[in-house]
Design an enzyme around this catalytic site. Structure first.
Site, PDB file in Angstrom:
ATOM      1  N   CYS A 114       2.178  35.133  39.960  1.00  0.00           N
ATOM      2  CA  CYS A 114       0.828  34.626  40.220  1.00  0.00           C
ATOM      3  C   CYS A 114      -0.234  35.631  39.803  1.00  0.00           C
ATOM      4  CB  CYS A 114       0.673  34.269  41.698  1.00  0.00           C
ATOM      5  SG  CYS A 114       1.210  35.574  42.815  1.00  0.00           S
TER       6      CYS A 114
ATOM      7  N   GLU B   2      -2.120  29.238  47.874  1.00  0.00           N
ATOM      8  CA  GLU B   2      -2.317  30.223  46.809  1.00  0.00           C
ATOM      9  C   GLU B   2      -1.975  29.514  45.517  1.00  0.00           C
ATOM     10  OE1 GLU B   2       0.008  33.091  44.344  1.00  0.00           O
ATOM     11  OE2 GLU B   2       0.355  33.770  46.408  1.00  0.00           O
TER      12      GLU B   2
END
Length: 490
Positions: A285, A248
């Site tokens: 994120c 990720e």
């Protein structure tokens, strides 16, 4: 021997005594021990896996006060945020315990034999899943509990039947060492091998690269920068026996706000968005790093409202001095690429002030540098002339964990086009609220096209995270004893 030093996030001062970096021999030993633990753990039943996961959750909670205090010193994230994150981590562990106990990892497809000639006739087939093998798990900087030693990657891998070797993040070394100490106590109490969950640490990339290259490792899981993730993915692919790498990575998380909604709720949305941009000092994120507006008086008013709302925000210190310097560099890079600052104030050496800039859509589409993620309390407004130009902006982004569409509640040709455009580049599309905050649930998708992740078909959050570490196998005309195991590997 190389040493590592933990740092107080709020002051930059050393915290505790130096720690020894893992030697190549120690990295190899952890990987080999994980390989040795794989056979028994891969064939374990759901109850055994659940007992470990629940024991780990209880261990975290039993040491809550000490863990949170140490995490606060190392990260500066604050007790409220860290207590909530510890709760989430324990919740994830228990959720995957329930999933393992229900036997989700052992679910299979039974396709009985059908008489006759092919292609209609076929032998008896059973399709089940088996664990991949030991997982190299790279802790994230911004979630010292939920994406660290006992985070979602570790929990889902264990539920799938895979041992884990954790690469600790240098931003919370003392916390990671304290947590792995709790882990080893739980393993010992339950009579499980120490190699089932182990940890290595190092300041450079040599430790992580050696772990990924070790022949015992069967997969990698990573949360961090696009640059770091891409380098590790290349190592995973370059092995004599390549392995899957679930990374990720960076994400700008565009928020598209349509004029009609801004006309009625602009001030409210500006306050909400300012809080999301600054939350956790922008170190999420899913932080909204891109705001796409269509030229209109409503958008003009919203830009002014957002600038005012951001001015009132006071972000705390960033996680590490390196991240603080990278934030300043990212801001300057954005300005040099043509973005016009709307809010740019000097911060402290540890804590930056929010940054807001604006650029027209044509420049954003033409300048790849404007599409780089700036990790921290920063956002770029992109002004488009039409819905068609908004879609071009989204296409230029390429890949994102999220896209938020404000004002798409009524069906029209434009809203259908915007939904298609958002779904084409994102793993999660929001129609209300802000992208910060990722629910741990069955329908969650936390992953998207490059550069937001390396494997857009998978998620690192939610129940489906376990699927990354299971590989399908078909059994043809299997003997009765094997079928009687009901999908549990032997």
């Amino acid at each position: 021997m190389k040493t590592l030093q933990s740092i107080k996030a709020r002051t930059g001062e050393p915290l505790g005594a130096p720690l020894c970096a893992s030697t190549p021999e120690q990295v190899d030993a952890c990987a080999s021990a994980a390989g040795a633990a794989f056979g028994d753990w891969s064939s374990s039943d759901g109850g055994t896996r659940a007992a470990l996961l629940r024991g780990l959750a209880s261990a975290l909670e039993s040491d809550r006060e000490g863990l949170v205090a140490l995490a606060d010193e190392e990260t500066g994230l604050g007790p409220a945020r860290l207590n909530g994150e510890l709760d989430r981590t324990a919740f994830q562990l228990r959720r995957f315990a329930d999933i393992a106990e229900r036997g989700v990892a052992f679910e299979f497809v039974d396709d009985p034999a059908l008489a006759g000639a092919p292609p209609i006739g076929h032998p008896a087939m059973v399709r089940q899943r088996v664990p991949l093998g030991p997982v190299a798990m790279f802790s994230a900087s911004n979630f010292p509990f939920a994406f660290s030693v006992l985070g979602g990657d570790t929990a889902s891998a264990l539920a799938a039947g895979c041992p884990v070797v954790v690469k600790a993040h240098s931003g919370h070394l003392l916390l990671s060492n304290r947590v792995i100490g709790l882990v080893q106590q739980v393993l010992k109490t339950q009579g499980l091998p120490a190699g089932l969950i182990s940890m290595i640490q190092g300041g450079g990339n040599d430790v992580g690269v050696r772990l990924v290259r070790h022949p015992a490792m069967a997969a990698g899981a990573f949360t961090g920068s696009t640059r770091g993730g891409a380098a590790l993915q290349a190592e995973a692919s370059a092995r004599p026996r390549p392995i899957p790498f679930y990374g990720e990575l960076g994400s700008t998380n565009p928020v598209v706000a349509l004029p009609a909604l801004l006309a009625s709720k602009g001030a409210e949305l500006a306050a909400t968005l300012a809080g999301s941009i600054s939350q956790g000092c922008g170190q999420f994120c899913t932080s909204p790093g891109l705001i796409v507006l269509i030229d209109s008086p409503e958008s003009d008013a919203f830009v002014a409202q957002l600038t005012t709302a951001l001015t009132a925000q006071n972000p705390h210190a960033m996680l590490t001095p390196g991240m603080r310097k990278a934030f300043d560099a990212g801001v300057e890079h954005m300005v040099s690429a043509g973005a016009r600052p709307l809010l740019q104030e000097a911060g402290t050496p540890e804590a930056p002030r929010p940054f807001l800039a604006q650029v027209d859509a044509a420049s954003f589409i033409a300048q790849a540098e404007l599409r780089d993620e700036v990790f921290g309390p920063s956002s770029l407004i992109v002004r488009a002339g039409s819905v068609a130009e908004v879609l071009q902006v989204l296409q230029a982004v390429g890949g994102s964990l999220t896209v938020t569409l404000w004002g798409a509640q009524d069906e029209s040709e434009d809203t259908r086009a915007l939904v298609r455009g958002a779904m084409a580049i994102a793993g999660r599309v929001l129609f209300a609220g802000v992208p910060t905050g990722v629910a741990v649930t069955a329908a969650q998708q936390h992953g998207g096209p490059w550069p937001s992740s390396t494997q857009p078909m998978t998620t690192s959050v939610g129940d489906a995270a376990m699927d990354r570490f299971l590989r399908p196998v078909a059994l043809q005309d299997a003997p009765a004893w094997l079928l009687a195991r009901k999908g549990q590997p032997c």
